[in-house]
Motif scaffolding. Structure first.
Motif, mmCIF file in Angstrom:
data_model
loop_
_atom_site.group_PDB
_atom_site.id
_atom_site.type_symbol
_atom_site.label_atom_id
_atom_site.label_comp_id
_atom_site.label_asym_id
_atom_site.label_seq_id
_atom_site.Cartn_x
_atom_site.Cartn_y
_atom_site.Cartn_z
ATOM 1 N N ARG A 194 1.828 -6.207 -2.833
ATOM 2 C CA ARG A 194 3.182 -5.899 -3.656
ATOM 3 C C ARG A 194 3.169 -5.798 -5.082
ATOM 4 O O ARG A 194 3.554 -5.056 -5.714
ATOM 5 C CB ARG A 194 4.226 -6.655 -3.044
ATOM 6 C CG ARG A 194 5.604 -6.278 -3.401
ATOM 7 C CD ARG A 194 5.970 -5.250 -2.761
ATOM 8 N NE ARG A 194 7.414 -4.991 -3.044
ATOM 9 C CZ ARG A 194 8.212 -3.907 -2.547
ATOM 10 N NH1 ARG A 194 7.759 -3.220 -1.681
ATOM 11 N NH2 ARG A 194 9.538 -3.606 -2.748
ATOM 12 N N ASN A 199 0.915 -3.046 -6.384
ATOM 13 C CA ASN A 199 1.838 -1.864 -6.377
ATOM 14 C C ASN A 199 2.831 -1.734 -7.278
ATOM 15 O O ASN A 199 3.121 -0.438 -7.928
ATOM 16 C CB ASN A 199 2.347 -1.553 -4.737
ATOM 17 C CG ASN A 199 1.386 -1.074 -3.769
ATOM 18 O OD1 ASN A 199 0.584 -0.290 -4.279
ATOM 19 N ND2 ASN A 199 1.547 -1.549 -2.593
ATOM 20 N N LEU A 200 3.208 -2.845 -7.647
ATOM 21 C CA LEU A 200 4.498 -2.594 -8.730
ATOM 22 C C LEU A 200 4.029 -2.385 -9.867
ATOM 23 O O LEU A 200 4.701 -2.017 -11.189
ATOM 24 C CB LEU A 200 5.131 -3.932 -8.811
ATOM 25 C CG LEU A 200 6.337 -4.100 -7.586
ATOM 26 C CD1 LEU A 200 6.988 -5.161 -7.604
ATOM 27 C CD2 LEU A 200 7.377 -2.964 -7.777
ATOM 28 N N GLY A 201 2.468 -2.673 -10.351
ATOM 29 C CA GLY A 201 2.078 -2.311 -11.554
ATOM 30 C C GLY A 201 1.535 -3.480 -12.422
ATOM 31 O O GLY A 201 0.864 -3.413 -13.326
ATOM 32 N N ARG A 250 9.409 -8.190 -9.258
ATOM 33 C CA ARG A 250 9.925 -7.065 -9.788
ATOM 34 C C ARG A 250 8.917 -6.692 -10.838
ATOM 35 O O ARG A 250 7.766 -7.044 -11.062
ATOM 36 C CB ARG A 250 11.162 -7.610 -10.942
ATOM 37 C CG ARG A 250 12.286 -7.821 -10.041
ATOM 38 C CD ARG A 250 12.793 -6.752 -9.479
ATOM 39 N NE ARG A 250 14.268 -6.941 -8.864
ATOM 40 C CZ ARG A 250 14.509 -7.263 -7.633
ATOM 41 N NH1 ARG A 250 13.837 -7.553 -6.784
ATOM 42 N NH2 ARG A 250 15.682 -7.673 -7.337
ATOM 43 N N ALA A 251 8.974 -5.203 -11.277
ATOM 44 C CA ALA A 251 7.867 -4.420 -11.823
ATOM 45 C C ALA A 251 7.998 -5.164 -13.388
ATOM 46 O O ALA A 251 8.845 -5.567 -13.806
ATOM 47 C CB ALA A 251 8.357 -3.105 -12.085
ATOM 48 N N ASN A 277 12.325 1.116 -4.322
ATOM 49 C CA ASN A 277 11.334 0.978 -3.439
ATOM 50 C C ASN A 277 12.089 0.188 -2.221
ATOM 51 O O ASN A 277 12.788 -0.768 -2.467
ATOM 52 C CB ASN A 277 10.392 -0.164 -4.114
ATOM 53 C CG ASN A 277 9.311 0.600 -4.757
ATOM 54 O OD1 ASN A 277 9.251 1.815 -4.934
ATOM 55 N ND2 ASN A 277 8.638 -0.212 -5.667
ATOM 56 N N PHE A 325 17.387 -4.960 -12.563
ATOM 57 C CA PHE A 325 16.760 -6.140 -12.122
ATOM 58 C C PHE A 325 17.270 -6.789 -11.132
ATOM 59 O O PHE A 325 16.573 -7.162 -10.027
ATOM 60 C CB PHE A 325 16.529 -6.611 -13.414
ATOM 61 C CG PHE A 325 15.708 -8.132 -13.037
ATOM 62 C CD1 PHE A 325 14.481 -8.039 -13.208
ATOM 63 C CD2 PHE A 325 16.343 -9.084 -12.564
ATOM 64 C CE1 PHE A 325 13.780 -9.290 -13.204
ATOM 65 C CE2 PHE A 325 15.390 -10.477 -12.395
ATOM 66 C CZ PHE A 325 13.920 -10.248 -12.372
ATOM 67 N N ILE A 376 14.700 -2.110 -3.803
ATOM 68 C CA ILE A 376 14.662 -2.579 -5.317
ATOM 69 C C ILE A 376 14.355 -1.447 -6.326
ATOM 70 O O ILE A 376 13.821 -0.553 -5.776
ATOM 71 C CB ILE A 376 13.544 -3.733 -5.676
ATOM 72 C CG1 ILE A 376 12.122 -3.428 -5.418
ATOM 73 C CG2 ILE A 376 13.828 -5.090 -4.883
ATOM 74 C CD1 ILE A 376 11.166 -4.295 -6.056
ATOM 75 N N PHE A 377 14.661 -1.470 -7.475
ATOM 76 C CA PHE A 377 14.441 -0.906 -8.375
ATOM 77 C C PHE A 377 13.400 -1.154 -9.409
ATOM 78 O O PHE A 377 13.180 -2.074 -9.585
ATOM 79 C CB PHE A 377 15.653 -0.490 -9.233
ATOM 80 C CG PHE A 377 16.609 0.419 -8.699
ATOM 81 C CD1 PHE A 377 17.002 1.765 -9.251
ATOM 82 C CD2 PHE A 377 17.720 -0.111 -7.983
ATOM 83 C CE1 PHE A 377 17.743 2.413 -8.530
ATOM 84 C CE2 PHE A 377 18.538 0.576 -7.385
ATOM 85 C CZ PHE A 377 18.699 1.957 -7.595
ATOM 86 N N ARG A 378 12.408 0.115 -9.617
ATOM 87 C CA ARG A 378 11.347 -0.123 -10.568
ATOM 88 C C ARG A 378 11.445 0.891 -11.549
ATOM 89 O O ARG A 378 11.370 1.946 -11.227
ATOM 90 C CB ARG A 378 10.160 -0.060 -9.662
ATOM 91 C CG ARG A 378 8.906 -0.110 -10.375
ATOM 92 C CD ARG A 378 7.705 0.287 -9.625
ATOM 93 N NE ARG A 378 6.482 0.682 -10.308
ATOM 94 C CZ ARG A 378 5.363 1.339 -9.738
ATOM 95 N NH1 ARG A 378 5.526 1.958 -8.769
ATOM 96 N NH2 ARG A 378 4.367 1.519 -10.699
ATOM 97 N N THR A 379 11.443 0.356 -12.867
ATOM 98 C CA THR A 379 11.707 1.332 -14.106
ATOM 99 C C THR A 379 10.294 1.907 -14.360
ATOM 100 O O THR A 379 9.377 1.156 -14.453
ATOM 101 C CB THR A 379 12.399 0.676 -15.251
ATOM 102 O OG1 THR A 379 13.403 -0.375 -14.624
ATOM 103 C CG2 THR A 379 12.944 1.422 -16.208
ATOM 104 N N LYS A 408 -3.205 9.557 -5.521
ATOM 105 C CA LYS A 408 -3.275 8.234 -4.911
ATOM 106 C C LYS A 408 -3.166 8.495 -3.348
ATOM 107 O O LYS A 408 -3.848 7.918 -2.621
ATOM 108 C CB LYS A 408 -2.364 7.352 -5.456
ATOM 109 C CG LYS A 408 -2.739 6.368 -6.256
ATOM 110 C CD LYS A 408 -1.627 5.443 -6.951
ATOM 111 C CE LYS A 408 -2.017 4.917 -8.267
ATOM 112 N NZ LYS A 408 -0.925 4.086 -8.760
#
Lengths: 302, 166
Positions: free
Chosen positions: A28, A31-33, A208-209, B14, B83, B94-97, B121
């Protein structure tokens, strides 16, 4: 010395004996970076009393908490530079226990050493003396003391980093208030420097990202130009500081030739032909002393 | 004349169950949960100062990407509220910027690049060879507009096409 080129790092992913769950967490994060993670193992009650017959505190070998090679290969398909590190966090409530942790062989085998002080005395000692990389603070409750500018200033000069854990903020209202309050006072004393943010997640939905995490610093009154470093550059500094602990004063390092990677082979002056190196690898037992080679390097002063 | 300055946030939703698309995803849902999060975390002041200015300009349910517009000064606040979001319409997510830009146009430029990378990908992760062939064929068709399919077009070529890995 290895050069780290990660961009976003999460230095705190909680260890579970369940490997599938651990893989899920790391996947995870990737994947988020994030492109590097440190798997965190907590050590409690580290003090060892000679007279008592209690069993010694057992510490898991760092090789066992890492992910398998196959899993790492799968992750490297998503993110080519992915690497995993191991981190050991000592929960200290007594200054006397620190000496035991510093001489414990298995604890010292971990890549990154961190300390979680539970009172002011231990925090003061950790800032001044302890050979650790990260001071992790439990900010979810009111601390009961103020951070001292002198001791924290010493810690920053020694290159220690302070860790703020953000996952309790997401679920709990009271810990959100306390973390914001404590982190603001910590950051104002640190002058925006040497702060890292990490997750310590036990649930993948709390991750979180990196862009969002570094933006969270706006709640902590952090200057905009320092925000990105909390998940990037500062974590790299932790890694490079952790690596110098394995060397002698950050100047000399001893390494086996067989451990050298391919791109480092040119460091050995005599091995003009590759066959020599292969020979050494095949009969390790005969010449174990010549296997060792001194590689001197000047550590970059940070 | 001084222009009113905006910021555009590109965010990806996500879902907890890992699904790749949700057809029901729309702008209203995202707007609602954003306002709720703002109300919870920044109180009446945050809610009031952003309410008139917040817009969800674009939602793509197949890539789960949304563009959110807000006042420039309030960008940090909106992102911080994002966040704390745990659910979108009772579905854990969840949100990912991904990106933050000053105009719609530069958002679009970023999205084109990003979607190409994501496509590469997805193709790479595809394990069934027949499926992979079909995917590559349809990508080739849409990219160049010709029906002829070159069998030599493998994933490395695809990577080079989309500027992935250099």
């Amino acid at each position: 010395m290895t050069q780290f080129r990660h961009q976003n790092i999460d230095l705190n992913i909680l260890y579970t004996p369940d490997k599938k769950e651990l893989y899920k967490r790391v996947e995870r994060a990737v994947n988020l970076g994030y492109d590097a993670v440190a798997i965190n193992y907590f050590v409690e009650n580290i003090i060892q009393e000679k007279k008592s017959k209690k069993p010694k505190p057992t510490v898991v070998n760092p090789e066992n908490i890492k992910l398998n090679k196959d899993d790492v290969k799968k992750l490297q398909e998503i993110c080519p530079h992915f690497t995993q590190y191991t981190r050991c966090t000592w929960i200290l409530s007594d200054p006397a226990a620190a000496h035991f942790a510093q001489t414990h062989k298995e604890v010292q085998a971990y890549d990154i050493q961190a300390v979680l002080p539970t009172n002011e005395k231990v925090l003061h000692m950790a800032c001044n003396q302890l050979e650790v990389d990260i001071i992790s603070l439990d900010l979810t409750e009111s601390l009961g003391f103020h951070f001292k500018r002198t001791s924290i200033g010493v810690a920053i000069r020694r290159g220690l980093h302070f860790e703020i854990i953000y996952t309790p903020m997401i679920n709990d209202h009271f810990s959100r208030v306390n973390i914001i309050c404590n982190a603001q006072s910590l950051i104002s004393i640190c002058k925006n420097k040497n702060i890292i943010l990490s997750s310590a997640c036990d649930n993948i939905m709390l991750l979180r990202a990196p862009a969002d995490v570094s933006n969270l610093c706006c709640l902590f009154d952090m200057n905009q130009s320092y925000r990105k470093a909390t998940v990037g550059k500062n974590c790299l500094n932790v890694l490079s500081r952790a690596e110098t602990r394995k060397t002698a004063k950050g100047v000399i390092m001893i390494q086996k030739i067989s451990d050298l990677k391919k791109h480092q082979r040119h460091l050995i002056p005599d091995s003009s032909s590759d066959s020599d190196v292969v020979d050494l690898n095949s009969d390790k037992d005969e010449e174990s002393s010549s296997d060792e080679e001194l590689i001197c390097k000047k550590a970059k002063a940070e | 004349m001084v222009r009113f300055k905006h910021r555009y946030l590109v965010a990806e939703v996500n879902f907890a169950d890992g699904r790749l698309y949700d057809q029901n995803l729309n702008g209203k849902m995202i707007y609602k949960c954003l306002l709720e999060a703002l109300k919870e975390n920044f109180g009446d002041y945050g809610y009031g100062s952003i309410k008139t200015n917040l817009r969800v300009k674009y939602v793509n349910p197949y890539t789960r990407i949304a563009k959110i517009r807000c006042k420039r000064d309030m960008k940090d606040m909106v992102q911080a509220a994002m966040f704390f979001i745990k659910k979108v319409e009772n579905v854990p997510a969840i949100f990912r910027t991904l990106h933050c830009a000053g105009s719609m146009r530069s958002c679009q430029k970023f999205l084109v690049e990003y979607n190409q990378q994501e496509l590469a990908k997805i193709v790479r992760a595809c394990k069934d060879p027949e499926e992979k062939r079909q995917m590559l064929r349809s990508i080739n068709k849409s990219d160049f507009g010709d029906d002829e399919f070159d069998d030599n077009l493998d994933i490395d070529v695809l990577n080079r096409l989309h500027g992935n890995d250099g």
